[in-house]
Motif scaffolding. Structure first.
Motif, PDB file in Angstrom:
ATOM      1  N   UNK A 154      -5.620   0.167   4.336  1.00 18.38           N
ATOM      2  CA  UNK A 154      -6.978  -0.153   4.522  1.00 18.38           C
ATOM      3  C   UNK A 154      -7.586  -0.058   3.181  1.00 18.38           C
ATOM      4  N   UNK A 155      -7.018   0.770   2.297  1.00 19.60           N
ATOM      5  CA  UNK A 155      -7.386   0.915   0.928  1.00 19.60           C
ATOM      6  C   UNK A 155      -7.350  -0.457   0.082  1.00 19.60           C
ATOM      7  N   UNK A 156      -6.189  -1.236   0.671  1.00 18.92           N
ATOM      8  CA  UNK A 156      -6.215  -2.637  -0.149  1.00 18.92           C
ATOM      9  C   UNK A 156      -7.580  -3.534  -0.101  1.00 18.92           C
ATOM     10  N   UNK A 157      -8.256  -3.065   1.178  1.00 18.24           N
ATOM     11  CA  UNK A 157      -9.390  -4.052   1.402  1.00 18.24           C
ATOM     12  C   UNK A 157     -10.509  -3.638   0.410  1.00 18.24           C
ATOM     13  N   UNK A 158     -10.318  -2.607  -0.240  1.00 25.65           N
ATOM     14  CA  UNK A 158     -11.509  -2.358  -1.247  1.00 25.65           C
ATOM     15  C   UNK A 158     -11.295  -3.029  -2.553  1.00 25.65           C
ATOM     16  N   UNK A 159     -10.366  -3.559  -2.598  1.00 23.05           N
ATOM     17  CA  UNK A 159      -9.904  -4.389  -3.851  1.00 23.05           C
ATOM     18  C   UNK A 159      -9.732  -5.938  -3.717  1.00 23.05           C
ATOM     19  N   UNK A 160      -9.263  -6.240  -2.294  1.00 25.06           N
ATOM     20  CA  UNK A 160      -9.355  -7.484  -2.201  1.00 25.06           C
ATOM     21  C   UNK A 160      -9.587  -7.999  -0.661  1.00 25.06           C
ATOM     22  N   UNK A 161     -10.377  -8.941  -0.563  1.00 26.94           N
ATOM     23  CA  UNK A 161     -11.163  -9.351   0.501  1.00 26.94           C
ATOM     24  C   UNK A 161     -10.029  -9.685   1.712  1.00 26.94           C
ATOM     25  N   UNK A 162      -8.854  -9.872   1.293  1.00 27.71           N
ATOM     26  CA  UNK A 162      -7.815 -10.174   2.541  1.00 27.71           C
ATOM     27  C   UNK A 162      -6.373 -10.105   1.834  1.00 27.71           C
ATOM     28  N   UNK A 163      -5.780  -9.781   2.666  1.00 25.09           N
ATOM     29  CA  UNK A 163      -4.120  -9.673   2.373  1.00 25.09           C
ATOM     30  C   UNK A 163      -3.675 -10.889   1.461  1.00 25.09           C
ATOM     31  N   UNK A 166       0.946  -1.038  -0.019  1.00 27.02           N
ATOM     32  CA  UNK A 166      -0.012   0.001   0.093  1.00 27.02           C
ATOM     33  C   UNK A 166       0.807   1.178   0.173  1.00 27.02           C
ATOM     34  N   UNK A 167       1.850   1.300   0.841  1.00 31.07           N
ATOM     35  CA  UNK A 167       2.690   2.404   0.953  1.00 31.07           C
ATOM     36  C   UNK A 167       3.499   2.693  -0.404  1.00 31.07           C
ATOM     37  N   UNK A 168       3.727   1.572  -1.083  1.00 30.96           N
ATOM     38  CA  UNK A 168       4.692   1.645  -2.406  1.00 30.96           C
ATOM     39  C   UNK A 168       3.536   2.512  -3.213  1.00 30.96           C
ATOM     40  N   UNK A 169       2.277   2.245  -3.429  1.00 27.27           N
ATOM     41  CA  UNK A 169       1.436   2.938  -4.331  1.00 27.27           C
ATOM     42  C   UNK A 169       0.949   4.505  -3.580  1.00 27.27           C
ATOM     43  N   UNK A 170       1.349   4.662  -2.391  1.00 30.24           N
ATOM     44  CA  UNK A 170       1.094   5.989  -1.944  1.00 30.24           C
ATOM     45  C   UNK A 170      -0.416   5.996  -1.268  1.00 30.24           C
ATOM     46  N   UNK A 171      -0.575   4.736  -0.695  1.00 33.01           N
ATOM     47  CA  UNK A 171      -1.950   4.663  -0.541  1.00 33.01           C
ATOM     48  C   UNK A 171      -2.124   3.936   1.112  1.00 33.01           C
ATOM     49  N   UNK A 172      -3.195   4.295   1.925  1.00 30.60           N
ATOM     50  CA  UNK A 172      -3.313   3.669   3.033  1.00 30.60           C
ATOM     51  C   UNK A 172      -3.557   2.165   2.957  1.00 30.60           C
TER      52      UNK A 172
END
Lengths: 207, 207
Positions: B59-68, B51-57
DNA sequence: CACTCATGTGTACACTGTCAACATGGAGGG
DNA sequence: CCCTCCATGTTGACAGTGTACACATGAGTG
């Protein structure tokens, strides 16, 4: 495959320890790690959980292992020893049989373990980042090598041929185990695939 | 094997994003995961770091993937596609050659990738706990199957034979790659082993 | 008996995945 | 045009992780 040694003697796995000093913590940690791996898989094998299972603080682990990865590596080594034991057991029932048959026995043992104890096997098949500090005891690679050597013509041992035969045996067994575990749920299909592939491996080994 | 696509266009991998909404975060996450895997290996591939590498928090990941784990799985799928691309490239230079030669080409591609990009390969060879949600695109297994089918006598396709040949091909390549990566550091020894083992696999495949 | 030191504890730090509550702003309907 | 909706982002929190440091304990040795 499942020896029940939880009931009888064994100082281990009882969190309610009385003495301040455990006495045989290192082995107890590996034991607990093995049990935890069986029960919950790789994710359950954790420094803190293993320590807790031994009734000991997490930091105590670092008196016996330089890092948590070394503990895991020790558990993985334990799993490899269990595999090797089964291999030796099978081989003792196959003395006198031709080398190719005994190699097949070893391969079947490897695959059977992977499918019977997938959790432990996932430890075995982990990339060995931290090397085990005890490589004593039975070793599957040496075992395979001894049998493969019997395939060599007397007097002239071709090291390249030995190496490629060993690799074929180990690689196909390992790869087959991994693929069956991940992609072939049906036990019957598994058996047929194992037999068919090992037949072909046998042909390749004798070439 | 190394396409430099960091310089040119590509909205990705630049943490200083201006818009509140990223626009194509999902792909950017997978891209970042791939880069991170290459650079730091499995342990570096982490929800927060990606997420950091994309300059994003995170939690934003969970809008696109149900889990890590699903994110990791997507990165692994990406790695498999890269492998498959190399396989197809090699095969296009081998059209007309006999099936057994093309199978060898595929095996060599698999092993070469594993040794050239061990970090990415460790993703590929992870147990697929969470299934990829996109199985489109080139698939190594289908590719192998197509070639193996050419080995069947015209008119009568024996499914068991096809399956065992596929398994032998995939299992030996995978196992060989893993063992070479973990235990054989010397490149020359690797080359010789690969050649020797693939020779024997070829014999086993034709049996 | 006294001392040492291997082995244990407690606490702390940085990092992880994940969630709930809130913020933003692009897209489509009035 | 404006307004509203909701997909997509943020913040802050919680539990759990590995690991290091300072301290406690007690078994074994002089």
């Amino acid at each position: 495959m499942e020896g029940d040694r939880t009931a009888a003697g064994s100082t281990r796995s009882r969190p309610e320890r009385t003495a301040y000093h455990h006495g045989a913590l290192r082995d107890a940690l590996v034991d607990a790690g093995e049990a935890l791996a069986r029960a919950e898989g790789l994710d359950g094998v954790t420094v803190r959980r293993i320590a807790a299972a031994c009734g000991v603080s997490a930091a105590a682990v670092y008196r016996h292992f330089p890092s948590g990865d070394h503990l895991i590596a020790a558990v993985a080594q334990r799993a490899r020893e269990i595999m090797a034991r089964d291999m030796f057991a099978r081989l003792s029932s196959a003395t006198g049989r031709p080398p190719i048959d005994r190699l097949r026995e070893v391969g079947e043992s490897y695959i059977a373990f992977a499918l019977a104890e997938p959790q432990l096997f996932s430890l075995v098949s982990m990339p060995m980042t931290t090397p085990p500090d005890r490589v004593d005891d039975p070793n599957a690679a040496d075992l395979v090598r001894d049998i493969v050597l019997e395939l060599e013509p007397p007097g002239e041992v071709d090291e390249g041929r030995v190496a490629s035969r060993m690799m074929l045996a180990q690689a196909s067994a390992h790869g087959l185990a991994v693929i069956l575990r991940d992609f072939v749920p049906d036990p019957l299909a598994r058996e047929q695939l194992i037999a068919g592939v090992l037949d072909r491996v046998g042909v390749g080994l004798e070439a």
